[in-house]
Write an enzyme that holds these catalytic residues in place. Structure first.
Site, short mmCIF file in Angstrom:
data_model
loop_
_atom_site.label_atom_id
_atom_site.label_comp_id
_atom_site.label_asym_id
_atom_site.label_seq_id
_atom_site.Cartn_x
_atom_site.Cartn_y
_atom_site.Cartn_z
N ASP A 104 0.63 7.15 -1.59
CA ASP A 104 0.14 7.01 -2.96
C ASP A 104 1.20 7.42 -3.98
O ASP A 104 1.82 8.48 -3.86
CB ASP A 104 -1.11 7.88 -3.13
CG ASP A 104 -1.70 7.79 -4.52
OD1 ASP A 104 -2.18 6.70 -4.89
OD2 ASP A 104 -1.66 8.80 -5.25
N GLU B 12 3.24 2.95 -2.63
CA GLU B 12 2.79 2.51 -3.95
C GLU B 12 3.80 3.09 -4.93
O GLU B 12 3.92 4.31 -5.06
CB GLU B 12 1.39 3.03 -4.28
CG GLU B 12 0.94 2.56 -5.66
CD GLU B 12 -0.19 3.38 -6.26
OE1 GLU B 12 -0.86 2.87 -7.15
OE2 GLU B 12 -0.37 4.54 -5.85
#
Length: 585
Positions: free
Chosen positions: A248, A285
């Site tokens: 993330d 990401e």
């Protein structure tokens, strides 16, 4: 032997408890002579035994920072969990490469009515029938409260108990592998949640005063913190047999050391992959639009397997919806979808009006196309809309069909968000269940205030703390078999099957993809495109009328979302539809 890293503590005491959380004994830990900040005690504990730590002579029990199980939540004691006790049945599992994959992103708590990993096992055959190769779970580590997206986790080594805990997670991965499905776990290493984070009491896990968008920055200057992250990643891949990790918001990992933690992590994961003799994937990401993420370490990159492509999403979203507010504004440009299709990044050193500066670096042509994960919908792009509305809420059936075609014929690795395949009508909204009244109120007021600044009526913004917000976000499993959804579901099945059978659609060579805007003067949502991928062409018409495309007399129609016709040697594609054709090889 039990040990804990607690350099902030002047004393550490182990408290052992019964399952009913009644104390039964206490033991002083002593500083490890050769490992700075580590404390240990030669204590043997049984599987399932509850325990916690008392710091600096206090009586407030704290869970183990590396706890493998939290049966009473993040504020309660830890429980001993031995992952090696599970009897795996996946000895023949050799893993799956990301090249050629189709990823399916889902949230355990809202994918089924029960919201558990065992209930998820009961729906795996749906994904197999669809043609999915990789399941990507939103974060499952322990967070405060009952339901949450998962990005408020505070104990990274355990699995949220309401989902089924670590044993339930092992059953799920084992069941997925039996069906030929790889598992990708979303992990959050860039911040910790606002409730139940006791790590700073143990040691310098955070950089005081240095903020990210979600709170204090993780302290990557500290070697033990870096190991805390890397060992957690290896735990998922080794002890839980996971096939990959989605990392993330890696742009929020503030690291000035050499090598960068992502470089270090990829080295360690590659070594584990060689040891286990199966592929292990790391997917970033990243908001940076910087190929350093996926370039080989030998070429100065971090050596990650792939990264998400928000630029592709934004370009496709604008083409489908015509929305041009906020960060979508730049993607109204006539060349937006063409550029991301051919070159991966839209902002590759160009000016970003949303950021107010030049942004991005060009993606080298030799980078394999599949290293970008592309999607028309995902948890962020739906859930961070004020009402959590999917494309289904605003697009015609024809445009939903085109969205499917664009997603599953794009040069990248396609990813679907749960329910997308049948056009789910249920929203996916932002939900939390913080037990602290002050935090609950601040979360709700912050959400409403954020959208009020953008002109939304506060009454239209769901309260994230309202249980109905969570309930509304569950998939309705009556929909896939309903007549109004069955056609779209069949289209997704056919597209995934075509993708697996057609080498042009999974080819890694980005230079073999050429895109053309057929209607240069049209509005963003009223354009037509031709995308040539080797011998295969994707003809897309989002205009209000028919569009004729040049094709060869020997071209064969492989798939069409609405009937097309030949007129004067040209293929006429109907409004709001797409056709895939193949030249004779």
């Amino acid at each position: 032997m039990i040990s804990v890293w607690a350099p902030h503590a002047s004393s550490v005491r182990l408290r052992r408890l019964t399952p009913a959380r009644v104390p039964i004994s206490e033991h002083d830990l002593t500083p490890a002579p050769d490992e700075e900040g580590w404390w240990s005690a030669d204590v043997a504990m049984a599987e399932g035994e509850r325990y916690g730590f008392l710091l600096d002579g206090g009586d407030d029990l704290r869970p183990d920072p590396r706890s493998r199980r939290q049966p009473h939540g993040v504020h309660g004691p830890s429980a001993l969990f031995d992952a090696s006790r599970f009897e795996w049945t996946d000895a023949d599992w050799t893993g799956r490469q990301l090249a050629g994959a189709v990823i399916y992103e889902l949230h355990v708590g809202t994918f089924t009515p029960d919201g558990t990993l065992d209930a998820l096992i009961g729906r795996l055959d749906h994904l197999v029938d669809l043609g999915i190769t990789h399941i990507e779970l939103l974060p499952v580590n322990a967070f405060s409260g009952t339901w949450n997206w998962g990005y408020d986790g505070v104990l990274w080594y355990t699995v949220h108990e309401a989902y089924g805990g670590p044993a339930g997670y092992q059953r799920f991965v084992d069941a997925a592998h039996r069906r030929g499905l790889a598992v990708i776990q979303d992990v959050v290493y860039n911040h910790l949640g606002p409730s139940g984070n006791y790590l700073p009491e143990f040691g310098p896990y955070l950089r005081t005063g240095e903020q990210t968008s979600w709170g204090e920055s993780v302290n990557l200057d500290e070697r033990a913190v870096r190991e805390y992250i890397i060992e957690n990643a290896l735990m998922w891949l080794r002890d839980f047999h996971v096939d990959g990790l989605r990392l993330d918001a890696v742009h929020a990992l503030h690291d000035e050391q050499t090598p960068h933690i992502l470089h270090e992590l990829s080295e360690r994961v590659d070594a584990l992959s060689a040891q286990l003799d199966r592929p292990l994937s790391l997917i970033a990401e990243s908001d940076l639009n910087d190929p350093i993420m996926i370039l080989p370490r030998e070429a100065g990159g971090h050596g990650l397997t792939a990264q998400w492509s928000d630029d592709w999403h934004h370009a496709a979203h604008v083409a489908l919806t015509g929305e041009t507010e906020g960060y979508y504004a730049d993607f109204a440009a006539p060349d937006a979808l063409v550029k991301v299709t051919e070159h991966g990044f839209f902002h590759d050193g160009t000016f970003s009006s949303f950021r107010g500066r030049t942004h991005g670096v060009p993606l080298p042509a030799e980078v394999p196309a599949w290293r970008l994960v592309t999607f028309a919908q995902d948890h962020d792009q739906i859930g961070n809309r004020a009402a959590g509305d999917r494309l289904t809420a605003t697009l015609s059936r024809g445009r939903l069909d085109v969205a499917a075609v664009l997603t599953l014929t794009a040069p990248g690795t396609p990813m679907l968000f749960m329910g997308e395949e049948w056009g789910a009508t249920t929203p996916w909204q932002f939900f939390t269940s913080h037990p602290e009244p002050e935090l609950a109120r601040a979360t709700a007021e912050g959400r409403i205030g954020e959208f009020a600044k953008m002109g939304w009526d506060p009454a239209q913004v769901p309260d994230p703390q309202d249980p109905e917000t969570f309930d509304r976000s569950h998939l309705d499993w009556r929909e896939p078999s309903a007549p109004e959804h069955a056609g779209l579901l069949d289209l997704y099945r056919r597209l995934i099957a075509l993708r697996s059978q057609n080498p042009d659609l999974t080819g890694p060579d980005q230079t073999r993809t050429h895109a053309t805007l057929v209607t240069p003067d049209a509005a963003p949502e009223a354009r037509a495109f031709r995308i040539d991928r080797g011998q295969t062409s994707v003809l897309v018409n989002l205009t209000a009328g028919d569009i004729a495309f040049d094709i060869a007399a020997t071209d064969v129609v492989l798939l069409e979302t609405a009937p097309s016709r030949i007129d004067a040697g040209r293929l006429v594609v109907a409004s709001e539809s797409a056709v895939i054709v193949e030249r004779m090889r």
